[in-house]
Write an enzyme that holds these catalytic residues in place. Structure first.
Site, mmCIF file in Angstrom:
data_model
loop_
_atom_site.group_PDB
_atom_site.id
_atom_site.type_symbol
_atom_site.label_atom_id
_atom_site.label_comp_id
_atom_site.label_asym_id
_atom_site.label_seq_id
_atom_site.Cartn_x
_atom_site.Cartn_y
_atom_site.Cartn_z
ATOM 1 N N HIS A 186 5.443 5.971 -3.013
ATOM 2 C CA HIS A 186 6.746 6.529 -3.380
ATOM 3 C C HIS A 186 6.574 7.967 -3.845
ATOM 4 O O HIS A 186 7.328 8.858 -3.484
ATOM 5 C CB HIS A 186 7.392 5.738 -4.519
ATOM 6 C CG HIS A 186 7.543 4.274 -4.259
ATOM 7 N ND1 HIS A 186 7.406 3.343 -5.248
ATOM 8 C CD2 HIS A 186 7.831 3.591 -3.130
ATOM 9 C CE1 HIS A 186 7.594 2.139 -4.742
ATOM 10 N NE2 HIS A 186 7.850 2.264 -3.453
ATOM 11 N N CYS A 213 0.838 -1.194 0.000
ATOM 12 C CA CYS A 213 0.000 0.000 0.000
ATOM 13 C C CYS A 213 0.879 1.252 0.000
ATOM 14 O O CYS A 213 2.091 1.172 0.087
ATOM 15 C CB CYS A 213 -0.911 0.001 1.225
ATOM 16 S SG CYS A 213 -0.005 0.169 2.767
ATOM 17 N N ALA A 241 3.291 1.532 2.770
ATOM 18 C CA ALA A 241 4.477 0.688 2.571
ATOM 19 C C ALA A 241 5.478 1.393 1.666
ATOM 20 O O ALA A 241 6.695 1.334 1.890
ATOM 21 C CB ALA A 241 4.069 -0.652 1.966
ATOM 22 N N ARG A 283 13.145 -4.707 5.994
ATOM 23 C CA ARG A 283 13.745 -4.543 4.674
ATOM 24 C C ARG A 283 15.266 -4.543 4.725
ATOM 25 O O ARG A 283 15.924 -4.385 3.729
ATOM 26 C CB ARG A 283 13.231 -3.254 4.026
ATOM 27 C CG ARG A 283 13.009 -3.438 2.556
ATOM 28 C CD ARG A 283 12.108 -2.400 1.980
ATOM 29 N NE ARG A 283 12.252 -2.426 0.519
ATOM 30 C CZ ARG A 283 12.932 -1.535 -0.156
ATOM 31 N NH1 ARG A 283 13.506 -0.534 0.445
ATOM 32 N NH2 ARG A 283 13.027 -1.633 -1.469
#
Lengths: 71, 494
Positions: free
Chosen positions: B195, B62, B65, B96
């Site tokens: 992003h 999403c 994220a 990550r």
């Protein structure tokens, strides 16, 4: 009236980038492209047409301009 | 099975689409394509960045994220508040492997989870007061943090909290940047919009902070590494190559990066962008506003590294160009030895990839250096400009799949029978149980780095270790083994 970022590609062609649509296309032809002014009807390689009142003196690329869709 | 022809691949796609209802079939057909490297524009054959269909298994994330997990999270000296219920922050905490140096909890905060832990009363009465208090608490507990970002989770947008007002107030009070990020999970079709939102927040709240401040001493060789998240140390193995050729790396975005590095980025001479998908927006902004050119590069595999180093050097003068040649020459013996060792063991192996933003195309060169062939690739959340770039890298008649569903991926793998699948944790155990070697290409399967010459050595070792692991011959019980001792491939019968 999307904001369009116009920049030169490595090969010197002008790229037409619409951030909202993530669309990046090469400009095929510009109606007015003289040392005095730049703009008018702009055609992209995918065939779509866009319009911008000619700007004088011509803008320095890269830059952001507001285009409208030309029918 | 030998390589498929174009017709066979088209047939395979049709066969896989057969099970869907008509409407879904029509929709999914647009996302699956056979590659033709001569096509200039991907939108003629593949559609991407569309809403996933209800009812299919997708592995997308999403917007939260994309913003907190990818772009903002790795900035180590800032505290990133997961504003909303506790789960989003906790389940994405440190997953990550964005490595960094620093004392966690003192001056760096990368692996910690800060959350406002919304309860019912915060939803009913609004969470702004809680956020205000939380920021004050953070300041008293972690005074060495350089800034704070507020990463919105879904409820913030739903109840209409004014986090911008709180951020402005606290920013003035603490004299530190407090950045509100409107990355509620429901925005967009995948993490990709996250992003973009994160890039816009950086543009609005960070990039301009040092405009007019000329105290930073620049050199003609300043560059910034953008879109390298230092997964398993990737940015470090990239950075040393750039520094060896004589460049000065001013900023790392955002793996092992700091707030001040980001603020200094507009002062560099060239932005080097690795992950195009997640950080092209800010690079474009810096080009328009500050005239900093940007270029994409690829540090996977010696062929692409040499190509990229030369391309980067072409932006600078002869000393850097000579430096690039020296770096390539210095590592030649090293990578040739690696290729000599692993290529005979990996030659001709076929790989299918399905990853995120840049790897579906960037790692192709590294596999080719090892004599392997990528027979299928696809993006979870790529856009058409990603596919434009991918189609040139891929061979003719190879498979392209966008936002592939769990079912489609399994069927493709059963039919194409690759020797290796590279994807994420959600796919890993399915394919391993089908008897197909698998590497996680998001987190490098807890190995890495894979960037740079040093990374290539690890990459080659890992691929060999996975593909040639003796366990793949032990997938059947001993009484089911063939007389020759060869195991039947399970995928054929599965």
């Amino acid at each position: 009236m999307p904001s369009v970022m116009i920049r030169k590609s490595d090969t010197g062609a002008l790229l037409f980038y619409v951030a909202k649509k993530d669309m990046e296309e090469t400009i095929a032809s510009v109606e007015t492209d003289t040392p005095e002014a730049w703009g008018g009807r702009v055609e992209l390689t995918d065939g779509s047409q866009w319009y911008l009142d000619p700007i004088s003196p011509p803008p320095r690329f890269p830059t952001t301009l507001r285009f409208t869709r030309a029918a | 099975m030998s390589t498929l022809t174009r017709e066979e691949t088209l047939e395979l796609i049709q066969e896989v689409l057969e099970v869907y209802p008509d409407k879904a079939k029509k929709e999914r057909a647009k996302h699956l394509a056979v590659n033709d490297p001569t096509v200039e524009q991907s939108k003629k054959c593949i559609i991407s960045n569309r809403k996933s269909l209800p009812g299919v298994m997708t592995v997308r994330g999403c917007a939260y994220a994309g913003s907190k997990g990818v772009v903002w999270g790795p900035i180590k000296d800032m505290i990133h508040i997961s504003h909303g219920p506790v789960g989003c922050g906790q389940y994405s905490r440190a997953g990550r492997r964005n490595y960094y140096v620093g004392m966690t909890g003192i001056n760096t905060f990368g692996t910690m989870n800060f959350t406002s832990d919304f309860q019912e009363k915060d939803i009913v009465f609004g969470g702004d007061k809680k956020l205000d208090k939380l920021i004050s608490e953070i300041e008293s507990l972690f005074p060495l943090s350089k800034g704070i970002s507020v990463q919105s989770e879904c409820p913030i947008g739903l109840i209409g909290d004014d986090i911008e007002a709180v951020a402005k107030k606290k920013s003035k009070e603490l004299e530190k940047p407090v950045v509100p990020v409107r990355c509620e999970g429901f925005r967009g079709v995948s993490q990709s919009l996250g992003h973009h939102i994160a890039n816009d927040a950086i543009r609005d709240w960070v990039i301009g902070n040092r405009d007019g401040d000329e105290s930073f001493a620049t050199t003609p060789y300043d560059v910034a590494v953008i879109g390298d998240y230092n997964i398993g140390g990737d940015a470090w193995s990239s950075r040393i190559l750039l520094e060896e050729m004589g460049l000065r790396v001013v900023a790392q975005w955002s793996g092992d990066g700091t707030l001040s590095e980001m603020e200094l980025t507009p002062k560099v001479k060239l932005n080097l962008i690795h992950c195009y998908r997640s950080m092209n927006y800010i690079s474009r902004h810096m080009e328009v506003k500050y005239g900093v050119p940007w270029m994409e590069y690829n540090f996977f595999g010696p062929t692409k590294i040499a190509e990229s180093l030369r391309k980067i050097a072409a932006f600078f003068d002869e000393t850097i160009q000579a430096g690039a040649e020296q770096v390539i020459a210095k590592y030649t013996a090293e990578y040739e030895a690696i290729i000599a060792k692993y290529r005979p063991r990996l030659e001709g192996k076929r790989v299918m990839l399905y990853v995120g933003g840049l790897r579906p195309r960037h790692v192709i060169g590294a596999y080719e250096d090892l004599g392997m062939e990528v027979v299928g690739t696809g993006y979870e959340f790529g856009h058409n400009d990603d596919y434009d770039r991918t189609m040139k890298e891929m061979g003719n008649a190879t498979l392209l799949y966008d936002d592939i569903t769990g079912y489609e991926f399994e069927e493709f793998v059963k039919k194409v029978k690759p020797d290796l699948v590279g994807s994420g944790i959600k796919e890993k155990y399915i394919f391993q149980k089908m008897g197909i070697p698998f590497r996680q290409m998001h987190s490098w399967d807890y190995s890495g780095p894979y960037h740079g010459y040093d990374g290539f050595a690890i990459f080659a070792r890992d691929m060999d270790m996975t593909i040639n692991n003796p366990c793949w011959k032990q997938m059947r019980a001993s009484w089911q083994q063939l007389a020759t001792g060869e195991a039947l491939p399970l995928a054929a019968s599965a």
